[in-house]
Design an enzyme around this catalytic site. Structure first.
Site, PDB file in Angstrom:
ATOM      1  CG  ASP A 285      -1.844  -1.133   1.385  1.00  0.00           C
ATOM      2  OD1 ASP A 285      -2.061  -1.942   0.063  1.00  0.00           O
ATOM      3  OD2 ASP A 285      -2.150  -1.578   2.139  1.00  0.00           O
ATOM      4  NE  ARG A 344      -3.965  -3.944   0.557  1.00  0.00           N
ATOM      5  CZ  ARG A 344      -3.755  -4.621   1.904  1.00  0.00           C
ATOM      6  NH1 ARG A 344      -4.565  -5.773   1.956  1.00  0.00           N
ATOM      7  NH2 ARG A 344      -2.953  -4.156   2.858  1.00  0.00           N
TER       8      ARG A 344
END
Length: 434
Positions: A285, A344
């Site tokens: 991330d 995501r």
């Protein structure tokens, strides 16, 4: 040799030459093979749809009475307001970046304050508070690696450990401009400081500009790749610009939020950020949070020293906001072979199985006109959401009578992650029917 044989030989030779020319062309230089609507696991925008995802749309204002933000190149003055040099010397006004930031904010000027930073490594945090004016921090050479702001910080350390690490010599004190930022973190009653306080550089300054420097959270591989966020740069302000900036870390290297001065996440604010000609490195991330962020001519690099299955983006875009992250004319590379993911969603409000369509954040990201290398997973380039763990659901829509694609690009029941006109080995769309 008859005419037919000559013709056939010429055709074979022409085909071989064409094949040779094709194979010698680097994959990143070949035309894109991405065709709308793509697949359920890899949705692709049409040309008409892609026209909605450009910088001007991302930088429009939520306030209808406010003009869109149209950033220009960062201007460097002949004479800065402050000069930082670790060793002091002629012309140097401060030996620490934080001291120069404090001096700039104490002026309470509406005019932009320019802080020039001489080459060197500056260990420790830098907090840039909200104020009456904006701040520009820039290295004095064109090499971003010449100026480094570094520190190892972990979201999972306790408050006392964090306090001793961040403020060993009292650079944050009551009455100083950035005290409220430090105090907000040291006053936490949680077991750990969390992601919001793990940043090496944290800015709440509207109009912040940074150029020609490196920010590194050097925690590196000393912790595992699960819940140890280690932010290099966190920005909360609007109209932020980064140019020729290197952001180095592992998890959540660049964290963008819409929080206020009390560190509370808001639903009525959409901070805007432009990143150009820069380099961002991490593993999990790497770019996370909420806000409208445009990356132009930026290199994203996933390292695999902790995990082979990293991800670049983790947007937490609010469901009523159409624009989150946009990467254009950029390059995505990942170590390893076909395992990394482009991103995501971060369903920040939801626990496992707690996603509520139209209520929970639904991350939005578009990658277009960019190069994606072989380290990324062609079959599943987008991962299941962080937090709620909802499976990625693409949106291929339906086709009308004339073959046109019909779909709601903001359908809350699907993920809002799209590609357009990307090339490179990692951009191939896998035929899911096989």
């Amino acid at each position: 040799m008859n005419t037919i044989s000559v013709t056939r030989r010429a055709a074979v030779l022409a085909f071989a030459m064409a094949l040779s020319a094709c194979s010698s062309t680097p994959p990143e230089d070949r035309p894109s093979t991405q065709v709308a609507p793509g697949t359920q696991s890899r949705p692709v925008l049409s040309g008409d749809e892609a026209q909605n995802f450009v910088q001007a749309r991302y930088f429009s204002s939520k306030n209808k009475d406010e003009a869109p933000w149209t950033p220009s190149s960062i201007r460097i003055p002949a004479q800065p307001d402050f000069v930082v040099g670790a060793a002091g010397g002629e012309g140097v006004t401060h030996t620490s970046i934080q001291a120069a930031v404090d001096a700039a904010m104490i002026k309470h000027s509406n005019a932009r304050q320019y802080i020039a930073i001489q080459p060197g490594e500056y260990a420790g945090t830098v907090y840039v508070p909200a104020g009456s004016g904006s701040v520009t921090l820039y290295g004095t050479t064109d090499n971003a690696s010449d100026v480094k702001i570094t520190m190892p910080l972990d979201s999972e350390i306790d408050v006392n450990t964090w306090r001793r690490a961040v403020n060993p010599s009292g650079k944050y004190m009551p009455g100083k401009p950035a005290w409220y930022m430090f105090d907000n973190c040291q006053s936490k009653r949680n077991a750990t400081v969390g992601i919001m306080c793990s940043a090496v550089v944290w800015s709440q300054n509207n109009g912040l500009q940074m150029q020609n420097l490196t920010i590194a959270n050097t925690l590196g591989d000393s912790v595992d790749a699960s819940n140890h966020q280690a932010v290099a740069l966190r920005t909360d302000g609007d109209k932020v610009q980064l140019n020729n900036v290197h952001l180095l870390g592992r998890q959540n290297t660049f964290f963008v939020t819409n929080s206020d001065v009390q560190n509370r996440l808001l639903t009525d604010r959409q901070p805007r950020t432009l990143v150009t000609n820069s380099y961002i490195e991490g593993d999990v991330d790497v770019v996370a949070g909420r806000g409208a962020v445009v990356f132009d001519n930026t290199d994203f690099r996933l390292v695999n020293s902790r995990t082979p299955e990293g991800s670049v983006f983790a947007p937490a875009t609010l469901p009523n906001i159409y624009y989150g992250f946009l990467a254009i004319n950029s390059r995505f590379s990942a170590a390893g072979d076909n395992t990394a993911q482009l991103g995501r969603a971060w369903d920040v409000e939801a626990s496992e199985n707690g996603y509520s369509a139209g209520q929970t954040s639904n991350g939005q990201v578009v990658i277009r006109d960019s190069v994606i290398n072989e380290g990324f997973n062609n079959a599943k380039p987008w991962g299941d959401a962080a937090g709620s763990k909802r499976p990625f659901t693409g949106n291929t829509g339906t086709k009308g009578e004339k073959g046109e694609i019909q779909r709601d690009l903001n359908d809350a029941n699907a993920n809002r992650m799209w590609e357009f006109n990307n090339r490179g080995v990692g951009s191939s769309v896998v035929d899911e029917a096989k």
